[in-house]
Scaffold this motif. Structure first.
Motif, PDB file in Angstrom:
ATOM      1  N   PHE A 119     -48.155  -3.172  86.843  1.00 15.18           N
ATOM      2  CA  PHE A 119     -47.691  -3.821  85.611  1.00 15.18           C
ATOM      3  C   PHE A 119     -48.477  -5.105  85.340  1.00 15.18           C
ATOM      4  O   PHE A 119     -48.930  -5.358  84.223  1.00 15.18           O
ATOM      5  CB  PHE A 119     -46.193  -4.120  85.734  1.00 15.18           C
ATOM      6  N   ILE A 120     -48.643  -5.914  86.359  1.00 15.85           N
ATOM      7  CA  ILE A 120     -49.371  -7.178  86.197  1.00 15.85           C
ATOM      8  C   ILE A 120     -50.815  -6.909  85.799  1.00 15.85           C
ATOM      9  O   ILE A 120     -51.374  -7.550  84.890  1.00 15.85           O
ATOM     10  CB  ILE A 120     -49.294  -7.998  87.493  1.00 15.85           C
ATOM     11  N   ILE A 121     -51.443  -5.945  86.435  1.00 14.50           N
ATOM     12  CA  ILE A 121     -52.840  -5.630  86.122  1.00 14.50           C
ATOM     13  C   ILE A 121     -52.964  -5.134  84.682  1.00 14.50           C
ATOM     14  O   ILE A 121     -53.867  -5.510  83.933  1.00 14.50           O
ATOM     15  CB  ILE A 121     -53.383  -4.597  87.122  1.00 14.50           C
ATOM     16  N   GLY A 122     -52.010  -4.278  84.231  1.00 20.71           N
ATOM     17  CA  GLY A 122     -52.057  -3.762  82.861  1.00 20.71           C
ATOM     18  C   GLY A 122     -51.885  -4.867  81.831  1.00 20.71           C
ATOM     19  O   GLY A 122     -52.584  -4.911  80.807  1.00 20.71           O
ATOM     20  N   ALA A 123     -50.945  -5.760  82.079  1.00 18.15           N
ATOM     21  CA  ALA A 123     -50.722  -6.858  81.137  1.00 18.15           C
ATOM     22  C   ALA A 123     -51.941  -7.758  81.036  1.00 18.15           C
ATOM     23  O   ALA A 123     -52.366  -8.158  79.947  1.00 18.15           O
ATOM     24  CB  ALA A 123     -49.489  -7.654  81.578  1.00 18.15           C
ATOM     25  N   LEU A 124     -52.523  -8.075  82.146  1.00 19.94           N
ATOM     26  CA  LEU A 124     -53.710  -8.933  82.141  1.00 19.94           C
ATOM     27  C   LEU A 124     -54.879  -8.243  81.450  1.00 19.94           C
ATOM     28  O   LEU A 124     -55.656  -8.869  80.721  1.00 19.94           O
ATOM     29  CB  LEU A 124     -54.081  -9.314  83.579  1.00 19.94           C
ATOM     30  N   LEU A 125     -55.034  -6.950  81.668  1.00 20.00           N
ATOM     31  CA  LEU A 125     -56.124  -6.218  81.041  1.00 20.00           C
ATOM     32  C   LEU A 125     -55.943  -6.180  79.517  1.00 20.00           C
ATOM     33  O   LEU A 125     -56.907  -6.352  78.754  1.00 20.00           O
ATOM     34  CB  LEU A 125     -56.186  -4.799  81.612  1.00 20.00           C
ATOM     35  N   THR A 126     -54.719  -5.959  79.016  1.00 23.70           N
ATOM     36  CA  THR A 126     -54.461  -5.938  77.569  1.00 23.70           C
ATOM     37  C   THR A 126     -54.772  -7.284  76.930  1.00 23.70           C
ATOM     38  O   THR A 126     -55.408  -7.377  75.873  1.00 23.70           O
ATOM     39  CB  THR A 126     -52.998  -5.557  77.313  1.00 23.70           C
ATOM     40  N   ALA A 127     -54.331  -8.342  77.598  1.00 23.05           N
ATOM     41  CA  ALA A 127     -54.600  -9.682  77.066  1.00 23.05           C
ATOM     42  C   ALA A 127     -56.089  -9.971  77.032  1.00 23.05           C
ATOM     43  O   ALA A 127     -56.606 -10.569  76.080  1.00 23.05           O
ATOM     44  CB  ALA A 127     -53.870 -10.722  77.913  1.00 23.05           C
ATOM     45  N   ALA A 128     -56.797  -9.520  78.028  1.00 17.86           N
ATOM     46  CA  ALA A 128     -58.239  -9.765  78.068  1.00 17.86           C
ATOM     47  C   ALA A 128     -58.947  -9.015  76.948  1.00 17.86           C
ATOM     48  O   ALA A 128     -59.862  -9.544  76.292  1.00 17.86           O
ATOM     49  CB  ALA A 128     -58.794  -9.357  79.432  1.00 17.86           C
ATOM     50  N   LEU A 129     -58.554  -7.765  76.662  1.00 19.50           N
ATOM     51  CA  LEU A 129     -59.187  -6.990  75.595  1.00 19.50           C
ATOM     52  C   LEU A 129     -58.909  -7.605  74.215  1.00 19.50           C
ATOM     53  O   LEU A 129     -59.778  -7.664  73.346  1.00 19.50           O
ATOM     54  CB  LEU A 129     -58.682  -5.545  75.643  1.00 19.50           C
ATOM     55  N   TRP A 130     -57.678  -8.073  74.005  1.00 20.66           N
ATOM     56  CA  TRP A 130     -57.352  -8.715  72.719  1.00 20.66           C
ATOM     57  C   TRP A 130     -58.175  -9.975  72.510  1.00 20.66           C
ATOM     58  O   TRP A 130     -58.688 -10.234  71.443  1.00 20.66           O
ATOM     59  CB  TRP A 130     -55.862  -9.043  72.679  1.00 20.66           C
ATOM     60  N   TYR A 131     -58.321 -10.757  73.582  1.00 20.70           N
ATOM     61  CA  TYR A 131     -59.088 -12.004  73.484  1.00 20.70           C
ATOM     62  C   TYR A 131     -60.548 -11.703  73.154  1.00 20.70           C
ATOM     63  O   TYR A 131     -61.156 -12.337  72.284  1.00 20.70           O
ATOM     64  CB  TYR A 131     -58.991 -12.767  74.796  1.00 20.70           C
ATOM     65  N   ILE A 132     -61.117 -10.695  73.789  1.00 23.40           N
ATOM     66  CA  ILE A 132     -62.521 -10.338  73.536  1.00 23.40           C
ATOM     67  C   ILE A 132     -62.687  -9.837  72.102  1.00 23.40           C
ATOM     68  O   ILE A 132     -63.620 -10.200  71.380  1.00 23.40           O
ATOM     69  CB  ILE A 132     -62.981  -9.284  74.547  1.00 23.40           C
TER      70      ILE A 132
END
Length: 658
Positions: A602-615
């Motif tokens: 869950f933590i990895i998925g949330a961090l990955l989504t936030a990173a893609l939105w920021y990029i």
């Protein structure tokens, strides 16, 4: 300075030897030289010394020898010294000859041998005289102290390579071009071990003992005291006995006792073919039986107390020598053994019985029973009995009808567990007596023998998953600690159990894992928890990642069982058990593992989504961003919406609506 030093040393030595001996009222100090022993020793330990480290870009060696010859100083005579200087093998080409500074207090004749190397020698020609062909040398100034000599050498050459301070050496071997020493600079320390750099040999100064006239017989005592070693690890000191008679009238036997006193970490190895009694600190053994260690005793610290105990314990009448020497690995003791001269007056009656020509303590220590599951057997080699000067008529058990038989070159005494007066204590200890009858006496010598009845002993082993040792388990998991308990039955307070070796056999595809060897853990993953008379507990951790991954293992252990205080009774029993190995990464996961993995995902998925939105929000070009439209009123026609949509679909065209 030098004169005052030697006078103080002489007075101290004289007061020590005379005052201590005079404390025994019946001692006569007029002991002739023909009855005084002589001790020589070879050692690497010097009274003061050091080794210095040469810099890597330096090829210069400076070796300083500070030698003190006390006898030649007082007698104004000449001592003799053999000095050998040699190069180590494979040391490479010599670029600059080393300097050897030979400082001498006293006067000597020097026999110098230089092998495979050239040296620059410094010495004082008023104190050193060549015995053979002289060699070239430079004059060394006279110094009265160690500090003056070292200051001169350091001012002249800088840092020195080695320093050794020795008293009354007979010979010295100095090895040059050695590997670099770890210490820098060279700072002298007391009782320093020079290792392979320097070896020296000397005759120990003897404090003459006394002759006790009131004691009949001629039992001679020799006392050798070895000083503390620089190492605390176990040390072996070899002592060689030599007998001769300067008068040429050699005695057939020598009734003597040798007292060897030293640090507690010293084990003595006696090399003697003569009938001598031994009293030592620490354990000792004879060279003809190197694996048979005999326990030593606690000896008095002072010379008068030691003299009194030797007189009381061994009935010694002559104290031939007492020496104190630095720590050494090799001692040679020469003892005079002359036949008594014919006297006109009646000589004292010899009260020592003739059977003492056989060294009974060692003979008794050789009576070691070997116990099979149903019998006890003792074997004595005839050639060993000849060395001990023991002429045995026969051996027998407690029942005199059970006598030994001669087989080839052996005496064999054997009995079953149910005969010959055998006793069985607590079901596991076999007890009997061996009567030794010598040809020189009809009175047998009795020695108690014991061994363990291995047929009545058993060893069992279990594995557990926790250190509470509550529930046994035959399955272990990689990466988790395993707890093992070894139990010996039946239990007895006289019995001691030790875990000698343990190993884990992982099958043909993996190497065995050694857990315990010689009663010590082989790695930090292994811990010995408790060890009592009949129960041993230990644990081990099998690493979690093994390729290939084993599925089963066999735990093999050897257990030493011994009667307390009797190491000769030791037996080894083997035990083993099969274990199944569970690899958590290949089987179903436990609930904590599942929750941990879920939360991590869950933590990895949330961090990955936030990173893609920021990029995405920071890398899109400005011209392509879509405008946000307000809500269209309901009265506008659909054609207008269509027109707006057409205009927006071709942003690069020019609009006529402007």
């Amino acid at each position: 300075m030098e004169g005052a030093f030697y006078i103080a040393m002489f007075l101290a030595a004289c007061s020590f030897s005379l005052a201590n001996a005079l404390k025994e009222p019946d001692c006569d100090l007029e002991l002739p030289d023909s009855e005084t022993g002589k001790v020589t020793y070879t050692t690497n330990q010097v009274f003061w010394g050091c080794l210095g480290k040469r810099s890597l870009n330096s090829t210069q060696e400076v070796h300083v020898l500070n030698l003190r010859f006390l006898k030649s100083f007082f007698s104004q005579g000449l001592s003799e010294l053999e000095l050998t200087i040699q190069s180590s093998k494979g040391s490479g080409p010599q670029i600059r000859p080393p300097y050897v500074v030979l400082g001498v207090q006293g006067r000597i004749t020097l026999s110098l041998q230089v092998k495979g190397i050239s040296v620059n020698l410094f010495m004082n020609p008023t104190k050193v005289f060549f015995k053979d062909t002289p060699v070239s040398y430079s004059i060394l100034p006279e110094f009265s102290t160690r500090e003056e000599l070292l200051d001169w050498a350091q001012r002249k050459y800088g840092n020195i390579t080695s320093y050794a301070e020795i008293d009354d050496p007979q010979s010295i071997i100095l090895h040059l071009d050695q590997a670099l020493a770890p210490a820098f600079p060279c700072v002298p320390e007391s009782n320093f071990n020079m290792g392979s750099y320097l070896t020296w040999k000397a005759i120990a100064p003897v404090y003459k003992g006394c002759y006790i006239r009131k004691v009949p017989g001629r039992k001679v005592a020799h006392i050798v005291k070895v000083m503390q070693s620089s190492s605390s690890s176990p040390q072996i000191v070899e002592v060689k006995m030599n007998l001769s008679c300067p008068l040429g009238n050699m005695a057939p036997t020598l009734d003597a006792v040798v007292i060897l006193q030293g640090p507690p970490n010293v084990n003595w190895l006696i090399d003697s073919d003569y009938n001598v009694q031994i009293w030592t600190t620490g354990e000792y053994s004879f060279k003809i039986f190197p694996n048979k260690n005999i326990p030593g005793s606690i000896l008095p610290d002072t010379f008068p107390e030691l003299l009194h105990e030797v007189h009381k314990k061994f009935n010694a009448s002559i104290f031939a020598s007492y020496v104190e020497i630095p720590f050494t690995g090799h001692i040679a003791l020469w003892a005079p053994s002359c036949a008594p001269q014919v006297e006109t007056s009646p000589s004292p009656v010899l009260t020592t019985p003739s059977l003492m020509t056989c060294y009974l303590p060692l003979l008794s220590s050789l009576l070691l029973p070997q116990c099979s599951p149903d019998s006890m057997t003792l074997v004595l080699k005839k050639n060993i009995l000849m060395v001990l000067n023991c002429q045995i008529k026969h051996l027998s058990f407690r029942d005199p009808s059970c006598q030994s038989q001669e087989k080839d070159d052996e005496l064999v005494l054997s009995s079953s567990f149910h005969g010959c007066g055998m006793n069985v204590k607590k079901g596991i200890i076999l007890d009997n007596e061996v009567a030794v009858t010598l040809t020189s006496s009809s009175v047998p010598i009795l020695t108690e023998v014991e061994c363990l009845n291995t047929s009545a002993l058993s060893v069992h082993m279990d594995a557990y998953n926790s250190q509470q040792f509550l529930r046994t388990s035959s399955t272990i998991e990689l990466g988790q600690r395993v707890y093992v308990q070894v139990t010996v039955t039946p239990a007895a307070e006289e019995l001691a159990a030790y875990l000698d070796t343990c190993s884990l056999d992982l099958g043909p595809e993996a190497d065995p894992v050694e857990l315990i060897y010689d009663q010590m853990p082989k790695s930090p993953r292994v811990k010995i928890l408790t060890s009592v008379s009949n129960k041993i507990q230990f644990s081990f951790l099998l690493r979690g990642h093994m390729v290939p991954t084993p599925t089963a293992a066999i735990l093999n252990c050897n257990v030493d069982l011994v009667l307390r205080g009797k190491p000769e009774t030791k037996v080894i029993l083997k035990t083993s058990m099969k274990l199944n190995i569970n690899n958590p990464t290949l089987t179903s996961l436990s609930m904590p593992a599942v929750l941990g993995i879920t939360f991590g995902a869950f933590i990895i998925g949330a961090l990955l989504t936030a990173a893609l939105w920021y990029i995405s929000s920071h890398t899109r070009p400005p011209g392509k961003r879509q405008p946000v439209m307000a809500t269209v009123p309901a009265s506008e026609s659909s054609s207008t919406n269509h027109s707006i949509g057409s205009t927006q679909s071709t942003p690069c065209s020019t609009s006529s609506m402007a």
